[in-house]
Design a protein around this motif. Structure first.
Motif, mmCIF file in Angstrom:
data_model
loop_
_atom_site.group_PDB
_atom_site.id
_atom_site.type_symbol
_atom_site.label_atom_id
_atom_site.label_comp_id
_atom_site.label_asym_id
_atom_site.label_seq_id
_atom_site.Cartn_x
_atom_site.Cartn_y
_atom_site.Cartn_z
ATOM 1 N N ASN A 175 0.852 -1.186 0.000
ATOM 2 C CA ASN A 175 0.000 0.000 0.000
ATOM 3 C C ASN A 175 0.894 1.245 0.000
ATOM 4 N N ASN A 199 -8.715 5.026 0.626
ATOM 5 C CA ASN A 199 -7.425 4.543 1.117
ATOM 6 C C ASN A 199 -6.637 5.736 1.654
ATOM 7 N N ASP A 201 -4.232 5.256 4.288
ATOM 8 C CA ASP A 201 -3.096 4.744 5.068
ATOM 9 C C ASP A 201 -1.869 4.433 4.216
ATOM 10 N N LYS A 203 1.657 4.678 2.113
ATOM 11 C CA LYS A 203 2.972 5.313 2.215
ATOM 12 C C LYS A 203 3.323 5.926 0.862
#
Length: 275
Positions: A175, A199, A201, A203
């Protein structure tokens, strides 16, 4: 009052430093100091306060600053127009990195074939810096992502970059969003799209090299939003999944210039085919 002195004044005011102003102009610090003193003597006012971090404008300097910018711009515009009065002697081109990877070489080749004696200067950066350089007459034309919708800008040409969300065919992608630059239009679009999908969360990895970016995507380190032409150029077509994201027409590439300074080869640029 000489426009050359005003140009030095503007450079120092912009940099808030005599040494940095000198560096931006390619002058020595002593030369710039002398010219500022000459301008102050001509006007009869001090234009800068000396402070530990550099210089700041006096009240008189603040009044002069917007007028000086306007004069310097007009002089530079006149010089450019006179320089190209009979033919396009020089063309200063701006481009984002994605456009540079996709079409800058064939663009340059066509220009060189059509106008072999024309000098070409290149400047690469992200959209905000490209727009700033164009609007301040530091560029003649620039490729930019998305319609600029600016009152001082005219569109010469437009190109489709065939953009896709790409992820690894061989591994489960983390992710993580992989972009070329934080202020890249493509990366910012991907961030907004990802958030709209719920979404929050993820990186981020920023890599200013497309081949390395694609290698990271192939390895499952994250997803990227890229032109299929870039993927094909670096030979990763068979290693990635391609997902078309709807409603991304605003990410087309536009070749633009100022309305008040259309290059003499503007008609040729309007007809040029690169896709």
């Amino acid at each position: 009052m000489e426009s050359a002195l005003l140009k030095v004044f503007v450079a120092v005011a912009n940099e808030k430093s005599i040494s940095l102003g000198a560096l931006s102009l390619g002058f020595t610090q002593s030369n710039v100091t002398l010219r500022i003193k000459q301008l102050e003597k001509t006007l009869g006012y001090s234009l800068f306060h000396r402070v530990p971090s550099g210089v700041i404008l006096t009240k008189e300097g603040e009044k002069l600053y917007p007028m000086a910018i306007e004069i310097v711009k007009k002089v530079e515009e006149a010089q450019l127009k006179m320089k190209n009065i009979t033919h396009q002697e020089t063309l200063r081109i701006g481009s984002g990195q994605a456009n540079a990877a996709i079409r800058l070489l064939p663009f340059m080749q066509k220009l060189n074939k059509k106008y072999p004696n024309m000098q070409i200067e290149l400047y690469a950066n992200a959209n905000p810096q490209l727009m700033e350089h164009l609007l301040t007459y530091k560029l003649d034309v620039t490729f930019i992502t998305g319609n600029p919708n600016h009152k001082d800008i005219v569109i010469l040409n437009r190109f489709n970059d065939d953009m896709y969300l790409v992820d690894s065919k061989h591994k489960q992608s983390e992710n993580c969003l992989i972009g070329y630059k934080v202020d890249s239009s493509h990366y910012k679009y991907l961030v907004n799209y990802t958030k709209e999908q719920g979404n929050l969360d993820f990186k981020s990895i920023i890599i200013e090299n497309y081949e390395v970016m694609l290698g990271c995507v192939k390895a499952g380190m994250g997803k990227a939003f890229l032109s299929k032409k870039i993927v094909e150029k670096y030979g990763y077509t068979n290693d990635l999944n391609f997902t078309k994201i709807d409603n991304n027409d605003e990410l087309e590439t536009y070749l633009i210039c100022r309305k008040d300074y259309i290059p003499m080869i503007g008609d040729y640029l309007k007809k040029m085919k690169l896709d």
